[in-house]
Design a protein around this motif. Sequence first.
Motif, mmCIF file in Angstrom:
data_model
loop_
_atom_site.group_PDB
_atom_site.id
_atom_site.type_symbol
_atom_site.label_atom_id
_atom_site.label_comp_id
_atom_site.label_asym_id
_atom_site.label_seq_id
_atom_site.Cartn_x
_atom_site.Cartn_y
_atom_site.Cartn_z
ATOM 1 N N GLN A 129 -6.886 16.478 -2.733
ATOM 2 C CA GLN A 129 -6.525 17.537 -3.668
ATOM 3 C C GLN A 129 -6.976 17.194 -5.088
ATOM 4 O OE1 GLN A 129 -2.324 18.358 -3.884
ATOM 5 N NE2 GLN A 129 -2.571 19.941 -5.439
ATOM 6 N N ALA A 130 -6.919 15.903 -5.423
ATOM 7 C CA ALA A 130 -7.355 15.464 -6.744
ATOM 8 C C ALA A 130 -8.871 15.377 -6.844
ATOM 9 C CB ALA A 130 -6.744 14.101 -7.059
ATOM 10 N N GLY A 131 -9.563 15.534 -5.728
ATOM 11 C CA GLY A 131 -11.018 15.471 -5.721
ATOM 12 C C GLY A 131 -11.569 14.059 -5.722
ATOM 13 N N LEU A 132 -10.688 13.044 -5.613
ATOM 14 C CA LEU A 132 -11.129 11.659 -5.692
ATOM 15 C C LEU A 132 -11.786 11.177 -4.408
ATOM 16 C CD1 LEU A 132 -8.054 10.288 -7.619
ATOM 17 C CD2 LEU A 132 -10.402 10.380 -8.478
ATOM 18 N N ILE A 133 -11.459 11.801 -3.291
ATOM 19 C CA ILE A 133 -12.132 11.497 -2.039
ATOM 20 C C ILE A 133 -12.544 12.819 -1.398
ATOM 21 C CG2 ILE A 133 -10.829 9.365 -1.686
ATOM 22 C CD1 ILE A 133 -9.230 10.812 0.480
ATOM 23 N N GLY A 134 -13.469 12.735 -0.467
ATOM 24 C CA GLY A 134 -13.924 13.933 0.224
ATOM 25 C C GLY A 134 -14.258 13.633 1.663
ATOM 26 N N ALA A 135 -14.449 14.677 2.436
ATOM 27 C CA ALA A 135 -14.813 14.509 3.841
ATOM 28 C C ALA A 135 -16.198 13.877 3.935
ATOM 29 C CB ALA A 135 -14.790 15.855 4.546
ATOM 30 N N GLN A 162 -18.004 0.682 -16.437
ATOM 31 C CA GLN A 162 -17.133 -0.113 -15.579
ATOM 32 C C GLN A 162 -15.769 -0.337 -16.223
ATOM 33 O OE1 GLN A 162 -17.595 -1.195 -12.547
ATOM 34 N NE2 GLN A 162 -16.103 -2.808 -12.268
ATOM 35 N N MET A 163 -15.758 -0.575 -17.527
ATOM 36 C CA MET A 163 -14.506 -0.787 -18.256
ATOM 37 C C MET A 163 -13.593 0.431 -18.129
ATOM 38 S SD MET A 163 -14.115 -1.939 -22.247
ATOM 39 C CE MET A 163 -15.198 -0.613 -22.856
ATOM 40 N N VAL A 164 -14.180 1.624 -18.202
ATOM 41 C CA VAL A 164 -13.399 2.854 -18.086
ATOM 42 C C VAL A 164 -12.903 3.052 -16.660
ATOM 43 C CG1 VAL A 164 -13.480 5.371 -18.231
ATOM 44 C CG2 VAL A 164 -14.514 3.982 -20.022
ATOM 45 N N THR A 165 -13.787 2.880 -15.678
ATOM 46 C CA THR A 165 -13.372 3.148 -14.296
ATOM 47 C C THR A 165 -12.322 2.147 -13.820
ATOM 48 O OG1 THR A 165 -15.300 1.915 -13.447
ATOM 49 C CG2 THR A 165 -15.506 4.303 -13.654
ATOM 50 N N GLN A 166 -12.404 0.893 -14.283
ATOM 51 C CA GLN A 166 -11.357 -0.065 -13.944
ATOM 52 C C GLN A 166 -9.994 0.433 -14.414
ATOM 53 O OE1 GLN A 166 -12.379 -3.910 -15.559
ATOM 54 N NE2 GLN A 166 -13.789 -4.405 -13.898
ATOM 55 N N HIS A 167 -10.006 1.113 -15.550
ATOM 56 C CA HIS A 167 -8.755 1.628 -16.115
ATOM 57 C C HIS A 167 -8.300 2.912 -15.429
ATOM 58 C CE1 HIS A 167 -5.741 2.648 -19.122
ATOM 59 N NE2 HIS A 167 -6.299 3.844 -19.241
ATOM 60 N N VAL A 168 -9.180 3.900 -15.338
ATOM 61 C CA VAL A 168 -8.748 5.221 -14.866
ATOM 62 C C VAL A 168 -8.623 5.298 -13.348
ATOM 63 C CG1 VAL A 168 -9.750 6.351 -16.878
ATOM 64 C CG2 VAL A 168 -11.085 6.192 -14.772
ATOM 65 N N LEU A 169 -9.202 4.330 -12.621
ATOM 66 C CA LEU A 169 -9.076 4.324 -11.162
ATOM 67 C C LEU A 169 -8.127 3.244 -10.672
ATOM 68 C CD1 LEU A 169 -12.782 4.966 -10.027
ATOM 69 C CD2 LEU A 169 -10.936 6.622 -10.390
ATOM 70 N N SER A 170 -7.376 2.651 -11.574
ATOM 71 C CA SER A 170 -6.360 1.670 -11.172
ATOM 72 C C SER A 170 -5.264 2.380 -10.393
ATOM 73 C CB SER A 170 -5.765 0.995 -12.398
ATOM 74 O OG SER A 170 -5.007 1.927 -13.164
ATOM 75 N N PRO A 171 -4.513 1.659 -9.563
ATOM 76 C CA PRO A 171 -3.420 2.309 -8.809
ATOM 77 C C PRO A 171 -2.459 3.085 -9.698
ATOM 78 C CG PRO A 171 -3.794 0.096 -7.956
ATOM 79 C CD PRO A 171 -4.652 0.232 -9.190
ATOM 80 N N GLU A 172 -2.114 2.518 -10.850
ATOM 81 C CA GLU A 172 -1.160 3.173 -11.739
ATOM 82 C C GLU A 172 -1.728 4.471 -12.299
ATOM 83 O OE1 GLU A 172 -0.291 -0.889 -11.030
ATOM 84 O OE2 GLU A 172 -2.103 0.003 -11.918
ATOM 85 N N ALA A 173 -3.021 4.430 -12.694
ATOM 86 C CA ALA A 173 -3.645 5.632 -13.253
ATOM 87 C C ALA A 173 -3.796 6.720 -12.201
ATOM 88 C CB ALA A 173 -5.011 5.279 -13.845
ATOM 89 N N ILE A 174 -4.123 6.338 -10.977
ATOM 90 C CA ILE A 174 -4.236 7.323 -9.892
ATOM 91 C C ILE A 174 -2.889 7.969 -9.627
ATOM 92 C CG2 ILE A 174 -4.718 7.643 -7.445
ATOM 93 C CD1 ILE A 174 -7.211 7.247 -9.119
ATOM 94 N N GLU A 175 -1.830 7.181 -9.609
ATOM 95 C CA GLU A 175 -0.488 7.736 -9.396
ATOM 96 C C GLU A 175 -0.127 8.730 -10.496
ATOM 97 O OE1 GLU A 175 1.785 7.362 -6.807
ATOM 98 O OE2 GLU A 175 -0.050 6.564 -5.919
ATOM 99 N N ALA A 176 -0.477 8.401 -11.747
ATOM 100 C CA ALA A 176 -0.183 9.307 -12.857
ATOM 101 C C ALA A 176 -0.964 10.608 -12.710
ATOM 102 C CB ALA A 176 -0.522 8.629 -14.185
ATOM 103 N N THR A 177 -2.227 10.507 -12.260
ATOM 104 C CA THR A 177 -3.054 11.712 -12.056
ATOM 105 C C THR A 177 -2.444 12.594 -10.981
ATOM 106 O OG1 THR A 177 -5.080 10.568 -12.710
ATOM 107 C CG2 THR A 177 -5.330 12.536 -11.332
ATOM 108 N N MET A 234 0.828 -1.201 0.000
ATOM 109 C CA MET A 234 0.000 0.000 0.000
ATOM 110 C C MET A 234 0.866 1.257 0.000
ATOM 111 S SD MET A 234 -3.269 -0.532 0.028
ATOM 112 C CE MET A 234 -4.248 -2.028 0.002
ATOM 113 N N ALA A 235 2.065 1.136 -0.581
ATOM 114 C CA ALA A 235 3.013 2.234 -0.486
ATOM 115 C C ALA A 235 2.574 3.479 -1.242
ATOM 116 C CB ALA A 235 4.378 1.777 -1.014
ATOM 117 N N ARG A 236 1.699 3.324 -2.236
ATOM 118 C CA ARG A 236 1.302 4.456 -3.056
ATOM 119 C C ARG A 236 -0.111 4.919 -2.705
ATOM 120 N NH1 ARG A 236 1.980 1.928 -8.879
ATOM 121 N NH2 ARG A 236 0.552 0.470 -7.853
ATOM 122 N N ALA A 237 -0.377 6.177 -3.005
ATOM 123 C CA ALA A 237 -1.724 6.705 -2.780
ATOM 124 C C ALA A 237 -2.739 5.966 -3.645
ATOM 125 C CB ALA A 237 -1.752 8.199 -3.085
#
Length: 406
Positions: free
Chosen positions: A59-65, A383-398, A18-21
Amino acid sequence: MTQGSEGSPEAGTAAANMARAGDLFQLLRDGQAHTRAELALATGLARSTVATRIDALMQAGLIGAAGEARSTGGRPPSRFAFNPAARVVLAADVGATHLNIAVTDLAGNVLVRQKLQQLVEDGPRIVLGRIVSVGLELLASVGRCDGALAGIGIGLPGPVEHLTGRPVKPPIMPGWDQFDVVGFIQSILDVPVLVDNDVNIMALGERASYWSDHSNFFFVKVATGIGSGIISNGELQRGANGTAGDLGHTATPGAEDVQCACGNVGCLEAVASGPAISRELKRLGVEAGNGSDVLRLVSEGNLLAIQALRDAGRAIGGVLATVVNLLNPSVIVVGGSMGDAGEQLVAGIREVVYRRSLPLATAHLRISHSLAGEESAILGASQMVTQHVLSPEAIEATLAALTKAS
């Protein structure tokens, strides 16, 4: 060190995973609210490390309070949850004669959708151009612009090379063979574009929406043609050339002299698809021009139509019995225009599958009609898109791009 700290071997392994965001974010995709302490305990990361990851994701808006947890003494801890409204997805299902286009959030919730009449034989430039133009109109209708797009998912009614998004010798799509779908869309909208055949995305959408706790899942589409989507150990199986699941052209006992549109004889599609059933009814003197007529006759109680639909189900069940013995799915879902409305079809399938498959393979097997109905393809494209754009690698790139920009 106490259990759950980064000093213990077990926690050290968890922390390494879990080393990456982007990895930590996967824990938050369940939609449940979590505190920093809960995330630290689950991952083995130090609370300071978790706090840094949380700040980046916020900051990326992916999570919120998400309010505060109950206090155990002192200030109540803050909770955080996935923010599915951060971006949107444009999802499109292309049929032989229709387009179904929708905008969803990152959790797959449909915000707006529109179904249009459109012939796939009009060619890729016309069809894809209409997807983009209507998609932009739908985005505007929910107050979003193309800058909010996380990606575009498209399902096509033919074989697709998934890595490139290019159709491969699609039988009902003249002018589409090897067309660069991704390149065409990205020349207009610079976002990730993912393309697959319609049955695969229907399988993704149905499972994600209603059967997410089943890792071995089989989806059958029965309409003008017959195809299937295979999910094994939670992963969609496309095969070496993207043709896995081509159930309709499996040889069917008792149909050896029936000609199929593919040029072969004895295919399941030639005896159990919507057009095949309507042809059989015409032979028996019952007027049925297409699959819709068959379903209308069944709803009116026409005994010949009921028998024909049940017989088609038995033919499909004979092929699925082999599938059950080979793949051992825990769920088989029957969809498509005939499957969605044909209880008699599903009854025929059940009859043969439970009789012909191994008892151990059917001990806990469920066979159901589609619960998502015609929405399954849209949900799967999203679902096909979110699996791709919300993958750990894609989140790190964002996050890296945000850091570079700031």
